[in-house]
Design a protein around this motif. Sequence first.
Motif, PDB file in Angstrom:
ATOM      1  N   ASP A  48      16.530   2.892  -6.976  1.00  0.00           N
ATOM      2  CA  ASP A  48      15.455   3.755  -6.501  1.00  0.00           C
ATOM      3  C   ASP A  48      15.065   4.679  -7.646  1.00  0.00           C
ATOM      4  N   SER A  50      12.791   6.744  -7.934  1.00  0.00           N
ATOM      5  CA  SER A  50      12.383   8.094  -7.547  1.00  0.00           C
ATOM      6  C   SER A  50      13.589   9.003  -7.348  1.00  0.00           C
ATOM      7  N   ASN A  51      14.786   8.431  -7.472  1.00  0.00           N
ATOM      8  CA  ASN A  51      16.042   9.171  -7.332  1.00  0.00           C
ATOM      9  C   ASN A  51      16.600   9.429  -8.724  1.00  0.00           C
ATOM     10  N   ASP A  52      16.582  10.692  -9.137  1.00  0.00           N
ATOM     11  CA  ASP A  52      16.989  11.041 -10.494  1.00  0.00           C
ATOM     12  C   ASP A  52      18.440  10.667 -10.777  1.00  0.00           C
ATOM     13  N   THR A  55      18.769   6.861 -11.249  1.00  0.00           N
ATOM     14  CA  THR A  55      18.205   6.455 -12.540  1.00  0.00           C
ATOM     15  C   THR A  55      19.140   6.826 -13.678  1.00  0.00           C
ATOM     16  N   LEU A  85       4.989  10.482  -4.236  1.00  0.00           N
ATOM     17  CA  LEU A  85       5.626   9.310  -4.844  1.00  0.00           C
ATOM     18  C   LEU A  85       5.048   9.061  -6.236  1.00  0.00           C
ATOM     19  N   ALA A  88       6.600  11.368  -8.654  1.00  0.00           N
ATOM     20  CA  ALA A  88       7.984  10.986  -8.945  1.00  0.00           C
ATOM     21  C   ALA A  88       8.063   9.859  -9.961  1.00  0.00           C
ATOM     22  N   LEU A  89       7.207   8.848  -9.807  1.00  0.00           N
ATOM     23  CA  LEU A  89       7.272   7.678 -10.685  1.00  0.00           C
ATOM     24  C   LEU A  89       6.451   7.851 -11.966  1.00  0.00           C
ATOM     25  N   THR A  92       8.029  12.442 -13.153  1.00  0.00           N
ATOM     26  CA  THR A  92       9.456  12.787 -13.153  1.00  0.00           C
ATOM     27  C   THR A  92      10.303  11.690 -13.777  1.00  0.00           C
ATOM     28  N   LEU A  93      10.031  10.438 -13.439  1.00  0.00           N
ATOM     29  CA  LEU A  93      10.810   9.327 -13.989  1.00  0.00           C
ATOM     30  C   LEU A  93      10.735   9.267 -15.513  1.00  0.00           C
TER      31      LEU A  93
END
Length: 310
Positions: A48, A50-52, A55, A85, A88-89, A92-93
Motif C-alpha cells: 500500500d 499510501s502507507n508511509d 513503503t 489519495l 498521498a501518491l 507524499t510517496l
Amino acid sequence: MTILLTGASGLVGSAFARAAKRRGHRVIGLVGAFPGAIDGLEVKQQVDLSNDAATTAAVLDAFPEAIVNCAAVSVPEQCDANPALAQALNVTLPTTLARLAHHVSARFVHLSSEQVFDGTHSKPYAATDALAPINLYGRQKIESERAVHAAAADFAVTIRAPLLMGNSVGGQRSNHERLFADWAAGRTPRLFTDEFRQTCTAENLAEVMVELCERQDLRGIFHWAGTELVSRYALGVAIREHFKLTATQAPITAVARAEVPEAARKRQARLALNISPLAGKLKTRPQAVAEQLAELNVPPPCRAWYLGLQ
C-alpha cells in the motif's frame, strides 16, 4: 544493479521493468492490488504505497541501488475526485522515496508531467520556464518535484513526460487503448483539433529512465517527449489509419476548444517540450509519431471486436 520500482503494473512502470531487464538489471516491483504477472520483474510485492510505514519497510528491505517512481494518480479528473489519495501518491510517496534514497545512497528517478505548465507558450517549454499549472494534478506534480529535490538533491533526477502512447498490461491505460474502448463500445470520441501534444511511447520513456539510473552524473529536472507536435484529433486519425480501421468502424468527431469551453478551461492548448538538454546526453533517441504507432498493439480487451471487423 538492484532497482526498486513503484507503480510496476502501470503503463510506464511495466515498460520500465522490461527495459531494465533487457539491460541486465534486477527489478523489485511494488504494486497495489494488481494480481497478474509483470514481465521483467524478478520480485513483485503488493504494498500500500499510501502507507508511509509500508513503503519505508519495502525500501529498506530491498536496500536498492536505484529507486524509480512511476506510481501516481495521473488522470486529472481522478485527482479531483479523490484529492486525498492523489496527494498521498503524487506528493507524499515521492517525498518519502526521496528521503529513503538519500538514506540508502540510491539513485532516484522521479516521473513528473508536462502539466506543470499552462499550455499558452508558442515555443517549447524549457525545464527552467515558469510553472503555471491549471489543474490539481499539475500543482501536485510541482509540489512533488520540489520535495524530491530538497530531500535528495545529490541523488534525484526528474523527468517531465508528455501524453503517452503504448501497450499497458491490462490494455486500458494508454491513448490508443482508450480510443479502442470507445470504438468497441459503440461510442464516438470527441477530439480537439486545436489541442496539441508532443507524445511519446512508454517504452521509449522507459529506456530513458533506465539510462538515467545508470547515469548518476545527471541530476535535476529534464524534459522528454517525441519529435513532433500533433493535435489530439490528428493523432486519433493516425491511430485509426495505423490499424486500418475505417471512419465508419472507428468514428471520431472533430471539435474545437471554443465549442467545449468548460472542458477546454481544464486542458492546456499546447504543450511542447524542449528535450534538447537531455537528448544530447543519452543514447536513447526521441521518436517520430510513425515510430510510436509501429509499437502499438490491439488492446486485449478489444481484440474480439477488432477481429470481428476483419
